[in-house]
Design a protein around this motif. Structure first.
Motif, short mmCIF file in Angstrom:
data_model
loop_
_atom_site.label_atom_id
_atom_site.label_comp_id
_atom_site.label_asym_id
_atom_site.label_seq_id
_atom_site.Cartn_x
_atom_site.Cartn_y
_atom_site.Cartn_z
N SER A 30 -11.74 -34.76 -11.63
CA SER A 30 -12.93 -33.97 -11.92
C SER A 30 -14.06 -34.85 -12.44
N LEU A 31 -15.28 -34.33 -12.34
CA LEU A 31 -16.45 -35.01 -12.90
C LEU A 31 -16.76 -34.40 -14.26
N PRO A 32 -16.95 -35.21 -15.29
CA PRO A 32 -17.27 -34.67 -16.61
C PRO A 32 -18.73 -34.26 -16.69
N PRO A 33 -19.11 -33.52 -17.73
CA PRO A 33 -20.51 -33.15 -17.89
C PRO A 33 -21.41 -34.38 -17.90
N GLY A 34 -22.59 -34.21 -17.34
CA GLY A 34 -23.55 -35.31 -17.29
C GLY A 34 -23.50 -36.12 -16.02
N VAL A 35 -22.42 -36.05 -15.28
CA VAL A 35 -22.28 -36.82 -14.04
C VAL A 35 -22.75 -35.95 -12.87
N PRO A 36 -23.65 -36.45 -12.03
CA PRO A 36 -24.20 -35.62 -10.95
C PRO A 36 -23.15 -35.24 -9.91
N GLU A 37 -23.38 -34.11 -9.25
CA GLU A 37 -22.43 -33.61 -8.26
C GLU A 37 -22.27 -34.56 -7.08
N ASP A 38 -23.26 -35.39 -6.80
CA ASP A 38 -23.16 -36.30 -5.66
C ASP A 38 -22.59 -37.67 -6.07
N PRO B 109 -16.82 -48.33 -21.52
CA PRO B 109 -16.88 -47.65 -22.82
C PRO B 109 -17.90 -46.51 -22.79
N VAL B 110 -17.54 -45.38 -23.37
CA VAL B 110 -18.45 -44.24 -23.45
C VAL B 110 -18.50 -43.75 -24.90
N GLN B 111 -19.60 -43.08 -25.24
CA GLN B 111 -19.78 -42.61 -26.61
C GLN B 111 -18.86 -41.44 -26.95
N GLY B 112 -18.67 -40.54 -26.00
CA GLY B 112 -17.82 -39.38 -26.25
C GLY B 112 -16.35 -39.77 -26.28
N PHE C 217 -3.08 -26.84 -19.93
CA PHE C 217 -4.40 -26.66 -20.52
C PHE C 217 -5.22 -27.91 -20.22
N VAL C 218 -6.26 -27.75 -19.41
CA VAL C 218 -7.07 -28.88 -18.95
C VAL C 218 -8.43 -28.80 -19.63
N LEU C 219 -8.74 -29.78 -20.48
CA LEU C 219 -9.99 -29.76 -21.23
C LEU C 219 -11.13 -30.36 -20.40
N GLN C 220 -12.34 -30.12 -20.88
CA GLN C 220 -13.52 -30.45 -20.09
C GLN C 220 -13.82 -31.95 -20.02
N GLY C 221 -13.73 -32.64 -21.12
CA GLY C 221 -14.09 -34.05 -21.15
C GLY C 221 -15.45 -34.28 -21.76
N PRO C 222 -15.73 -35.51 -22.19
CA PRO C 222 -17.00 -35.80 -22.87
C PRO C 222 -18.16 -35.87 -21.89
N GLU C 223 -19.33 -35.62 -22.39
CA GLU C 223 -20.53 -35.76 -21.55
C GLU C 223 -20.88 -37.23 -21.42
N LEU C 224 -21.09 -37.68 -20.18
CA LEU C 224 -21.48 -39.07 -19.93
C LEU C 224 -22.99 -39.16 -19.80
N SER C 225 -23.57 -40.18 -20.39
CA SER C 225 -25.00 -40.43 -20.23
C SER C 225 -25.23 -41.09 -18.87
N GLU C 226 -26.48 -41.08 -18.43
CA GLU C 226 -26.79 -41.72 -17.15
C GLU C 226 -26.44 -43.21 -17.15
N PRO C 227 -26.76 -43.97 -18.21
CA PRO C 227 -26.34 -45.39 -18.20
C PRO C 227 -24.82 -45.55 -18.09
N GLU C 228 -24.05 -44.62 -18.66
CA GLU C 228 -22.59 -44.73 -18.60
C GLU C 228 -22.06 -44.51 -17.19
N TRP C 229 -22.51 -43.42 -16.54
CA TRP C 229 -21.97 -43.21 -15.18
C TRP C 229 -22.55 -44.19 -14.18
N ARG C 230 -23.75 -44.68 -14.43
CA ARG C 230 -24.29 -45.70 -13.53
C ARG C 230 -23.52 -47.02 -13.69
N LEU C 231 -23.02 -47.30 -14.89
CA LEU C 231 -22.21 -48.50 -15.07
C LEU C 231 -20.91 -48.39 -14.28
N CYS C 232 -20.36 -47.19 -14.18
CA CYS C 232 -19.17 -46.98 -13.34
C CYS C 232 -19.47 -47.37 -11.90
N LEU C 233 -20.61 -46.90 -11.39
CA LEU C 233 -20.99 -47.23 -10.01
C LEU C 233 -21.21 -48.74 -9.84
#
Length: 320
Positions: A146-154, A90-93, A112-128
């Motif tokens: 693609s990676l949404p905003p807030g998710v690090p490039e690595d 679950p994510v807030q965005g 038309f490809v939209l950007q997506g919601p920004e993920l917080s660090e706790p959200e993307w870390r939960l994915c990992l």
């Protein structure tokens, strides 16, 4: 393409899924209301599409994806309707939407490809964390999209590290900095397009030799064990330490290219998970990608079409 008891598990990860909306209109023009035909909704995004096709072809994947807001709820309902085994973060965005319009007057397709919601660090870390908890030794982890905003490039590099630590094979379908970081970590397989691979090397791949050289360069330096380079209507190239293979696509009526690359990757990974030889898996991949382009809008391939095209391709000789 039968699943067997010996098939290795396939886990997919989608951190930026999209609720795909598709429709038709006679002409796309500015300044006017565009009256559209019937619309359809599909749960899209690289990893989810891979999992959906794996399931259609007889495999048993597990899909991890993020979802939030009203569109996320609609997305989850579509996944549940397909009975796709999944874990939701679950994510807030609100889950993004993608919009595809087929212009009936010309046959052109507008995406038309939209950007997506920004993920917080706790959200993307939960994915990992979910990936780490569900990876199975000897299995496959497909990190795609693609990676949404807030998710690090690595981020995909971190997925690759988790896979290696647990004895699994990491497959990455990404572009730009996310792909470069994953390659620096080392992966089992990547599936770039000609444009994506050219951008990685800062050049234009404008000949068969340049395509082969770029793909083999990644194999030679050990950043990717296999490179499956997709070339649209010109087929695909596979590079590995065993050498290179080139396969043309079968003659089909192209209706929509949406999801073709995901279908290609799904069939490839499923065949490998079933223990099939690399050339056979490559042929299945081309068949699945070709089957998808014959479907409308954001629809994906059907098993019977994949098997028919696979039989046709079996009569072709591989090129080098």
């Amino acid at each position: 393409m039968e699943a067997t008891a010996a098939a290795k598990p396939i886990l997919t990860l989608t951190v930026n899924p999209a609720l795909d909306i598709s429709t038709t209109t006679e002409t796309v023009a500015s300044g006017h209301k565009l009256r559209c035909g019937p619309s359809r909704l599909d749960p899209g995004g690289g990893g989810v599409n891979v999992a959906r096709v794996v399931q259609r072809l007889g495999g048993r994947p597990l899909a991890i994806y993020t979802a939030g807001g009203p569109t996320g709820e609609a997305y989850r309902r579509l996944i549940e309707a397909e009975r796709l085994p999944s874990l939701v973060v679950p994510v807030q965005g609100s889950t993004r939407q993608d919009f595809t319009v087929d212009e009936t007057g010309t046959g052109k397709q507008f995406r038309f490809v939209l950007q997506g919601p920004e993920l917080s660090e706790p959200e993307w870390r939960l994915c990992l964390a979910l990936v780490a908890d569900t990876i199975q030794p000897g299995g496959y982890v497909v990190a795609s999209g693609s990676l949404p905003p807030g998710v690090p490039e690595d981020f995909y590099a971190q997925v690759a590290r988790l896979a290696r630590e647990q004895g699994a094979r990491c497959v990455v379908d990404a572009s730009g900095p996310a792909l470069a970081a994953a390659l620096a970590e080392g992966v089992f397989l990547i599936k770039p397009s000609r444009r994506e691979l050219g951008l990685h090397f800062g050049t234009v791949l404008d000949s068969e030799q340049s395509e082969l050289d770029a793909a083999m360069a990644l194999v030679a330096d050990g950043t990717a064990k296999h490179v499956a380079l997709t070339l649209g209507g010109q087929g695909a190239v596979l590079a590995s330490r065993e050498g290179t293979l080139r396969l043309a696509v079968p003659q089909v009526r192209v209706r929509s290219t949406v999801g073709a690359g995901d279908s290609f990757l799904a069939a490839f990974v499923l065949r490998l998970a079933q223990g099939r030889p690399l050339p056979e898996a490559f042929r299945s991949a081309v068949a699945a990608g070709s089957a998808t382009v014959t479907t409308v809008a954001t629809e994906l391939c059907h098993r019977e079409d994949v098997e028919r095209l696979e039989a046709e391709l079996a009569a072709q000789d591989f090129g080098a």
